[in-house]
Design an enzyme around this catalytic site. Structure first.
Site, short mmCIF file in Angstrom:
data_model
loop_
_atom_site.label_atom_id
_atom_site.label_comp_id
_atom_site.label_asym_id
_atom_site.label_seq_id
_atom_site.Cartn_x
_atom_site.Cartn_y
_atom_site.Cartn_z
N GLY A 40 0.83 -1.20 0.00
CA GLY A 40 0.00 0.00 0.00
C GLY A 40 0.86 1.25 0.00
N GLY A 47 -0.83 4.53 0.08
CA GLY A 47 -1.64 5.67 0.47
C GLY A 47 -1.01 6.40 1.63
N LEU A 48 -1.80 7.13 2.38
CA LEU A 48 -1.22 7.93 3.46
C LEU A 48 -0.55 7.05 4.51
CD1 LEU A 48 -3.83 10.77 3.98
CD2 LEU A 48 -1.67 10.82 2.74
N SER A 88 -18.04 16.33 -0.09
CA SER A 88 -17.37 16.44 1.20
C SER A 88 -18.30 16.84 2.34
CB SER A 88 -16.24 17.47 1.10
OG SER A 88 -15.73 17.77 2.39
N ARG A 123 -21.89 11.27 11.19
CA ARG A 123 -22.34 10.74 9.90
C ARG A 123 -23.43 9.69 10.04
NH1 ARG A 123 -16.41 10.23 6.91
NH2 ARG A 123 -16.16 12.46 6.53
N ARG A 127 -16.90 6.50 12.37
CA ARG A 127 -15.76 7.42 12.28
C ARG A 127 -16.23 8.85 12.11
NH1 ARG A 127 -13.07 9.98 8.29
NH2 ARG A 127 -14.02 8.82 6.57
#
Length: 668
Positions: free
Chosen positions: A58, A60-61, A302, A349, A468
């Site tokens: 991986g 990604g970040l 977003s 969310r 999250r």
């Protein structure tokens, strides 16, 4: 849904021994655990680091940051990704921002408040020690990224600007317009390429990991397939790190890029890595609604838009077909502001998503009608699945230019996809599958239940509990990659180097053979249904029965339906082409085969957890006003599942809260 006789729980899983995280220091306050731990882990001196190889899957970040940091430390790093460039990792798609407890707005933010908001936002189902550490290192991330040149937005005085995200009452989210993930990934990529140039990191693009190599119970390598030539190779080293993202694409339609998959994590799970809380998936409330049956993915708008946009539906169902500009203010229901006055449009969310569903279930949804299956009658019904996200007030208050400066690229994206101008008419949004809080179980050091195998970022389960909070994904990815893993993996590598594995070592031969056999099997079936057809069918089952609302009856039906679908897959899927070539159908077939197994485990996990918490909403467990109702006396634990090939084994890790009092979540 066909009514079936309800089977007892024993038909779906067995219960094994409890587990615990033994790595976090005991007997010290949560605020001191990370410092205490770092002070006593073993180290590897610089000369010895050059003798050790770490495999990181991986870019990604989490993966990119880990590879860059371990390369800078002097380790030999082998870094793999299935994209043609590390810059195409899915972290690039993150839009709204990254959280950090800097208190730049002087609004009484602190490390403890970030910690508390994250645990509460996850509905008290995250491990306290890991979450506090995440909040503690968050400030370091911002300093690191600024030093790398990440162009965060700034306010008039020159300080970095902040905005709010859901579930908090402070402004702690740092952002780069609506492309924060892209800018952060470029920062990590620069650091990664610096180490590639220095020779400490070797990059392998277009390589997909298909197996873990275990020797004497330790992770010693991986098997990959070259996605251009089909070559199957074994790579060995002293430790393996998985930073491969989440599994949202098990639902077929999600905000994830189509290539995102769970194969690396699932291969590790089948080799013995426990899988934690797989039923905890995030439904993001701010997505462009489904418009038909031909879509292959969904698009996220977003959460930052909820800072200035107001969410509403008509008060009367008969007004839903009208032009929203023609609906008078008194005929609009700003339902989040009405139900949750303390947080308004910035509730977490999971709550915003459920309320949007409730409004549409009442017949007050807006936009085109889509076909749905009624669970009780089996009939096809047509419903509008959309609510309005309105910027008229913000444009009137701030002016169009100010709104464009903050959100212009997001507005442009919406206009290109829908053909509508959001500056003139409200956006239409609806919840969609986004992030996954479940993942590979890890301890405080981020090591899985397999020695020498680590998991970072969204690939692990550890930080977000059952939901999250927005802008915390980028925070966790960079925290794990830059600050946590580099300080914990040394403790394991202090016992290395381990004996080299020869090409003919039985562990290597077995792993290579298992990959080859699986590929040969997929190519030999030559059935009548396409891979995408199976994937779409699985996604429909998952969304309908393990999506925004779950019931015992529905989950048991879904488990049986997935088992039948998987059985048909292995006898009737059609995979064209050959292995020794660029073959995307073969790639997708392997990933869907793993999704079919994962989907069943997700339903089993959701079935066993007879409570509602965060994004896991069991219809049988709700308050009088329809909010999630936890049962802390029965389910205050992490569900860590062990693979057996038949019934999975449930291992419970009790959750202990010393710094936070357990409460029923309220955002009113």
């Amino acid at each position: 849904m066909t009514t079936t006789k309800i089977a007892p729980a024993a038909d779906f899983w067995t219960v094994g021994a409890d587990i615990e995280d033994t790595k976090a220091p005991k007997g010290v306050p949560v605020q001191e655990k990370w410092s205490e731990h770092k002070a006593h882990v073993r180290l590897v001196n610089p000369a010895n680091r050059r003798k050790l190889t770490v495999i990181i899957v991986g870019t990604g970040l989490a993966g990119g940051a880990a590879a860059a940091t371990l390369g800078e430390a002097g380790y030999n790093v082998q870094n793999f990704c299935y994209q043609d460039s590390p810059r195409r990792a899915h972290s690039i798609a993150a839009q709204g921002g990254i959280n950090a407890a800097k208190n730049y707005k002087n609004d009484n933010d602190s490390t403890f408040r970030l910690f508390y908001d994250t645990v509460k936002g996850g509905d008290y189902r995250a491990r306290e020690t890991n979450v506090y550490r995440l909040a503690e290192v968050s400030a370091n991330i911002i300093d690191q990224c600024v030093a790398q040149g990440v162009p965060f937005a700034r306010e008039y005085g020159g300080l970095l600007d902040n905005r709010s995200f859901g579930g908090v009452q402070v402004q702690r989210t740092f952002y780069a317009r609506g492309q924060t993930g892209q800018q952060l990934l470029i920062g990590a990529y620069q650091s990664l390429e610096r180490q590639v140039a220095a020779g400490t990191v070797t990059m392998h693009t277009r390589h997909e990991m298909l197996e873990v190599i275990l020797k004497d119970g330790k992770a010693r390598g991986i098997v990959t397939r070259d996605m251009v030539t089909g070559k199957i190779e074994a790579w060995t080293g002293d430790a393996v790190v998985l930073a491969t993202g989440g599994y949202g694409n098990v639902f077929f339609l999600s905000t994830n890029a189509m290539g995102c998959n769970n194969t690396a994590a699932w291969r590790a799970h089948r080799k013995g890595a426990y899988f934690g809380n797989p039923c905890y998936t995030q439904i993001h409330p701010t997505c462009i609604p489904v418009h038909g049956t031909s879509q292959s993915k969904l698009t996220l708008m977003s959460e930052s838009l909820r800072n200035d946009g107001r969410i509403w539906v008509p008060k009367r169902a008969e007004d839903c077909g009208k032009d929203p500009r023609q609906i008078a203010e008194e005929d609009r229901d700003y339902y989040l502001e009405r139900i949750y006055p303390a947080f308004g449009n910035l509730v977490p969310r999971d709550i915003a998503s459920r309320q949007a569903k409730n409004m549409c279930d009442e017949g007050r949804g807006v936009g085109p009608k889509v076909a749905e299956t009624d669970h009780h009658t089996g009939e096809t019904v047509m419903r509008s699945r959309g609510v309005y996200l309105d910027f008229a007030d913000a444009i009137g208050r701030l002016g169009k230019k100010a709104v464009e400066a903050k959100y212009g690229n997001l507005f442009d994206m919406y206009a290109q996809i829908t053909g509508e101008n959001p500056y003139e008419t409200p956006m239409r949004i609806y919840p969609a599958v986004h992030y996954t809080m479940g993942g590979i179980w890890v301890d405080y050091d981020l090591m899985t239940s397999i020695e020498g195998l680590y998991a970072c970022g969204e690939a692990n389960f550890s930080d977000h509990g059952a939901n999250r909070l927005g802008a915390s994904a980028l925070m966790q990815g960079l925290a794990d990659g830059y600050w946590v893993l580099p300080n914990t993996i040394n403790d394991y590598l202090a016992d290395a180097p381990f004996p080299k594995l020869a090409a003919d070592d039985p562990a290597v031969v077995e792993a290579l053979a298992s990959v080859q056999q699986r590929i040969d099997k997929l190519l030999s079936i030559n059935g009548n249904r396409t891979v995408d057809d199976f994937h779409r069918a699985l996604g429909h089952i998952m969304w309908e029965y393990c999506g925004m609302e779950r019931t015992e009856e529905g989950l048991k039906y879904a488990i049986g339906a997935i088992q039948k679908l998987r059985e048909e897959f292995w006898t009737n899927v059609k995979v064209t082409g050959v292995n020794e070539d660029f073959n995307q159908t073969l790639e997708r077939a392997g990933r869907v085969a793993d999704f079919l197994e994962l989907g069943e485990l997700m339903c089993v996990d959701a079935l066993h957890r007879r409570e509602s918490c965060g994004g896991h909403f069991r219809a049988e467990s709700q308050t009088e006003d329809g909010e999630a109702l936890r049962h802390d006396d029965e389910y205050l634990y992490v569900a860590a599942w062990e693979y057996t090939g038949t019934k999975p084994i449930l291992h419970k890790e009790p959750l202990v809260y010393e710094a936070i009092e357990l409460k029923q979540r309220s955002y009113k």
